[in-house]
Design a protein around this motif. Sequence first.
Motif, PDB file in Angstrom:
ATOM      1  N   LEU A   7       4.076  -1.183  10.099  1.00  0.00           N
ATOM      2  CA  LEU A   7       3.358  -1.206   8.826  1.00  0.00           C
ATOM      3  C   LEU A   7       1.844  -1.243   8.982  1.00  0.00           C
ATOM      4  CD1 LEU A   7       5.662  -3.518   6.692  1.00  0.00           C
ATOM      5  CD2 LEU A   7       5.194  -1.076   6.307  1.00  0.00           C
ATOM      6  N   GLN A   8       1.345  -2.085   9.857  1.00  0.00           N
ATOM      7  CA  GLN A   8      -0.112  -2.220   9.988  1.00  0.00           C
ATOM      8  C   GLN A   8      -0.768  -0.900  10.387  1.00  0.00           C
ATOM      9  OE1 GLN A   8      -1.742  -4.909   8.808  1.00  0.00           O
ATOM     10  NE2 GLN A   8       0.303  -5.604   8.276  1.00  0.00           N
ATOM     11  N   SER A   9      -0.078  -0.100  11.187  1.00  0.00           N
ATOM     12  CA  SER A   9      -0.644   1.185  11.617  1.00  0.00           C
ATOM     13  C   SER A   9      -0.633   2.224  10.492  1.00  0.00           C
ATOM     14  CB  SER A   9       0.112   1.728  12.828  1.00  0.00           C
ATOM     15  OG  SER A   9       1.433   2.110  12.469  1.00  0.00           O
ATOM     16  N   LEU A  10       0.125   1.974   9.434  1.00  0.00           N
ATOM     17  CA  LEU A  10       0.209   2.916   8.315  1.00  0.00           C
ATOM     18  C   LEU A  10      -0.791   2.618   7.196  1.00  0.00           C
ATOM     19  CD1 LEU A  10       4.099   3.231   8.043  1.00  0.00           C
ATOM     20  CD2 LEU A  10       2.489   4.883   9.038  1.00  0.00           C
ATOM     21  N   ILE A  11      -1.430   1.460   7.242  1.00  0.00           N
ATOM     22  CA  ILE A  11      -2.360   1.085   6.170  1.00  0.00           C
ATOM     23  C   ILE A  11      -3.491   2.102   6.086  1.00  0.00           C
ATOM     24  CG2 ILE A  11      -4.031  -0.660   5.415  1.00  0.00           C
ATOM     25  CD1 ILE A  11      -2.038  -2.760   6.489  1.00  0.00           C
ATOM     26  N   LEU A 110      -0.287   3.728   1.548  1.00  0.00           N
ATOM     27  CA  LEU A 110      -0.110   2.299   1.788  1.00  0.00           C
ATOM     28  C   LEU A 110      -1.474   1.616   1.875  1.00  0.00           C
ATOM     29  CD1 LEU A 110       1.935   0.017   2.317  1.00  0.00           C
ATOM     30  CD2 LEU A 110       1.683   0.513   4.767  1.00  0.00           C
ATOM     31  N   LEU A 111      -1.690   0.637   1.021  1.00  0.00           N
ATOM     32  CA  LEU A 111      -2.962  -0.096   1.002  1.00  0.00           C
ATOM     33  C   LEU A 111      -2.903  -1.400   1.782  1.00  0.00           C
ATOM     34  CD1 LEU A 111      -4.024   0.373  -2.736  1.00  0.00           C
ATOM     35  CD2 LEU A 111      -4.765   1.688  -0.728  1.00  0.00           C
ATOM     36  N   SER A 112      -1.757  -2.077   1.727  1.00  0.00           N
ATOM     37  CA  SER A 112      -1.623  -3.331   2.466  1.00  0.00           C
ATOM     38  C   SER A 112      -0.143  -3.660   2.660  1.00  0.00           C
ATOM     39  CB  SER A 112      -2.335  -4.488   1.754  1.00  0.00           C
ATOM     40  OG  SER A 112      -1.732  -4.765   0.515  1.00  0.00           O
ATOM     41  N   ALA A 113       0.098  -4.499   3.668  1.00  0.00           N
ATOM     42  CA  ALA A 113       1.453  -4.979   3.977  1.00  0.00           C
ATOM     43  C   ALA A 113       1.322  -6.416   4.456  1.00  0.00           C
ATOM     44  CB  ALA A 113       2.095  -4.098   5.038  1.00  0.00           C
ATOM     45  N   GLU A 114       1.849  -7.340   3.682  1.00  0.00           N
ATOM     46  CA  GLU A 114       1.725  -8.762   4.016  1.00  0.00           C
ATOM     47  C   GLU A 114       3.090  -9.361   4.287  1.00  0.00           C
ATOM     48  OE1 GLU A 114      -0.728 -11.281   1.435  1.00  0.00           O
ATOM     49  OE2 GLU A 114      -1.282  -9.425   0.391  1.00  0.00           O
ATOM     50  N   ASP A 115       3.234  -9.981   5.435  1.00  0.00           N
ATOM     51  CA  ASP A 115       4.437 -10.727   5.781  1.00  0.00           C
ATOM     52  C   ASP A 115       4.362 -12.043   5.010  1.00  0.00           C
ATOM     53  OD1 ASP A 115       6.349 -12.415   6.939  1.00  0.00           O
ATOM     54  OD2 ASP A 115       5.960 -11.683   8.968  1.00  0.00           O
ATOM     55  N   LYS A 116       5.265 -12.239   4.078  1.00  0.00           N
ATOM     56  CA  LYS A 116       5.256 -13.443   3.248  1.00  0.00           C
ATOM     57  C   LYS A 116       6.204 -14.517   3.775  1.00  0.00           C
ATOM     58  CE  LYS A 116       2.340 -12.503  -0.006  1.00  0.00           C
ATOM     59  NZ  LYS A 116       1.128 -13.293  -0.119  1.00  0.00           N
ATOM     60  N   GLU A 130      -1.058   2.670  -3.205  1.00  0.00           N
ATOM     61  CA  GLU A 130      -1.785   3.421  -4.218  1.00  0.00           C
ATOM     62  C   GLU A 130      -0.869   4.569  -4.628  1.00  0.00           C
ATOM     63  OE1 GLU A 130      -6.163   4.942  -4.202  1.00  0.00           O
ATOM     64  OE2 GLU A 130      -4.872   6.483  -3.306  1.00  0.00           O
ATOM     65  N   LEU A 131      -0.598   4.646  -5.909  1.00  0.00           N
ATOM     66  CA  LEU A 131       0.214   5.725  -6.468  1.00  0.00           C
ATOM     67  C   LEU A 131      -0.690   6.603  -7.309  1.00  0.00           C
ATOM     68  CD1 LEU A 131       2.743   7.264  -7.462  1.00  0.00           C
ATOM     69  CD2 LEU A 131       3.047   5.425  -9.154  1.00  0.00           C
ATOM     70  N   THR A 132      -0.713   7.879  -6.981  1.00  0.00           N
ATOM     71  CA  THR A 132      -1.420   8.866  -7.788  1.00  0.00           C
ATOM     72  C   THR A 132      -0.371   9.823  -8.324  1.00  0.00           C
ATOM     73  OG1 THR A 132      -3.367   8.714  -6.370  1.00  0.00           O
ATOM     74  CG2 THR A 132      -3.218  10.647  -7.808  1.00  0.00           C
ATOM     75  N   VAL A 133      -0.262   9.908  -9.653  1.00  0.00           N
ATOM     76  CA  VAL A 133       0.674  10.848 -10.263  1.00  0.00           C
ATOM     77  C   VAL A 133      -0.106  12.100 -10.639  1.00  0.00           C
ATOM     78  CG1 VAL A 133       2.282  11.296 -12.159  1.00  0.00           C
ATOM     79  CG2 VAL A 133       2.221   9.036 -11.064  1.00  0.00           C
ATOM     80  N   GLU A 134       0.205  13.184  -9.946  1.00  0.00           N
ATOM     81  CA  GLU A 134      -0.451  14.463 -10.147  1.00  0.00           C
ATOM     82  C   GLU A 134       0.293  15.284 -11.194  1.00  0.00           C
ATOM     83  OE1 GLU A 134      -1.799  14.870  -5.476  1.00  0.00           O
ATOM     84  OE2 GLU A 134      -0.135  16.081  -6.207  1.00  0.00           O
ATOM     85  N   ILE A 135      -0.457  16.078 -11.929  1.00  0.00           N
ATOM     86  CA  ILE A 135       0.094  17.033 -12.891  1.00  0.00           C
ATOM     87  C   ILE A 135      -0.075  18.414 -12.273  1.00  0.00           C
ATOM     88  CG2 ILE A 135      -0.008  17.947 -15.244  1.00  0.00           C
ATOM     89  CD1 ILE A 135      -1.688  15.350 -15.928  1.00  0.00           C
ATOM     90  N   TRP A 147       0.336  -0.425  -6.826  1.00  0.00           N
ATOM     91  CA  TRP A 147       1.687  -0.899  -7.144  1.00  0.00           C
ATOM     92  C   TRP A 147       2.167  -1.846  -6.050  1.00  0.00           C
ATOM     93  CZ3 TRP A 147       6.422   2.905  -7.359  1.00  0.00           C
ATOM     94  CH2 TRP A 147       7.505   2.264  -7.941  1.00  0.00           C
ATOM     95  N   LEU A 148       2.635  -2.996  -6.452  1.00  0.00           N
ATOM     96  CA  LEU A 148       3.142  -4.005  -5.538  1.00  0.00           C
ATOM     97  C   LEU A 148       4.665  -4.009  -5.527  1.00  0.00           C
ATOM     98  CD1 LEU A 148       0.811  -6.892  -6.730  1.00  0.00           C
ATOM     99  CD2 LEU A 148       0.546  -5.539  -4.643  1.00  0.00           C
ATOM    100  N   GLY A 149       5.220  -4.040  -4.339  1.00  0.00           N
ATOM    101  CA  GLY A 149       6.673  -4.136  -4.190  1.00  0.00           C
ATOM    102  C   GLY A 149       7.004  -5.150  -3.110  1.00  0.00           C
ATOM    103  N   MET A 150       8.027  -5.946  -3.357  1.00  0.00           N
ATOM    104  CA  MET A 150       8.478  -6.916  -2.380  1.00  0.00           C
ATOM    105  C   MET A 150       9.744  -6.391  -1.733  1.00  0.00           C
ATOM    106  SD  MET A 150       7.686  -9.960  -1.117  1.00  0.00           S
ATOM    107  CE  MET A 150       6.816 -10.949  -2.341  1.00  0.00           C
ATOM    108  N   GLN A 151       9.707  -6.233  -0.417  1.00  0.00           N
ATOM    109  CA  GLN A 151      10.868  -5.779   0.345  1.00  0.00           C
ATOM    110  C   GLN A 151      11.444  -6.966   1.098  1.00  0.00           C
ATOM    111  OE1 GLN A 151      11.829  -2.213   1.167  1.00  0.00           O
ATOM    112  NE2 GLN A 151      10.820  -1.823  -0.769  1.00  0.00           N
ATOM    113  N   MET A 152      12.757  -7.177   0.959  1.00  0.00           N
ATOM    114  CA  MET A 152      13.435  -8.228   1.696  1.00  0.00           C
ATOM    115  C   MET A 152      14.154  -7.583   2.873  1.00  0.00           C
ATOM    116  SD  MET A 152      12.764  -9.179  -1.354  1.00  0.00           S
ATOM    117  CE  MET A 152      12.884 -10.296  -2.693  1.00  0.00           C
ATOM    118  N   VAL A 153      13.828  -8.038   4.087  1.00  0.00           N
ATOM    119  CA  VAL A 153      14.318  -7.434   5.317  1.00  0.00           C
ATOM    120  C   VAL A 153      15.075  -8.479   6.131  1.00  0.00           C
ATOM    121  CG1 VAL A 153      13.614  -6.286   7.453  1.00  0.00           C
ATOM    122  CG2 VAL A 153      12.361  -5.833   5.341  1.00  0.00           C
ATOM    123  N   LYS A 154      16.268  -8.101   6.593  1.00  0.00           N
ATOM    124  CA  LYS A 154      17.055  -9.007   7.467  1.00  0.00           C
ATOM    125  C   LYS A 154      16.270  -9.267   8.739  1.00  0.00           C
ATOM    126  CE  LYS A 154      20.705  -6.334   7.201  1.00  0.00           C
ATOM    127  NZ  LYS A 154      21.983  -5.703   7.515  1.00  0.00           N
TER     128      LYS A 154
END
Length: 155
Positions: A7-11, A110-116, A130-135, A147-154
């Motif tokens: 994730l950090q390399s994709l920011i 991807l703007l950020s990724a935080e291990d919570k 960052e979401l850009t909706v193009e026409i 846009w913030l999303g929480m991913q739960m990972v085993k």
Amino acid sequence: MTKPSELQSLIGQEVGLSRWITVDQARIDAFARITEDEQFIHVDPERARATPFGGTIAHGFLTLSLASAMSYDAVAPLEGVVMGVNYGFDKLRFLAPVPAGSRVRGRFRLLSAEDKGAQDGVTRWLLKHELTVEIEGADKPALIAEWLGMQMVKT
């Protein structure tokens, strides 16, 4: 699948581009009924022709509601993901109307990724895209959002 360790390399990078989605009058009408927002600029083509838009336009919230489908198309889930939940938006701007019959797509960066932290064998990752909706064919995007999303990972 994306490994959490990557994730950090994709920011700062674009991580996905969705398919084009048609926003036709039938979709706009259905959204208007469901949300009880039947303002004429959305549902009355004759009256809407007399506005600066020149015809009916999609609701901003309709365009935004397509973000989930766009994300499923474009953003690889984290390896080991159990579930993801919508966590909200830090910023959201509607920049241009989406005329009925247009096609839109989502571009994700991807703007950020935080291990919570981990709990009960699941690590929570708060991802901000960052979401850009193009026409299609337009110079200006319909919207831009953080846009913030929480991913739960085993773990």
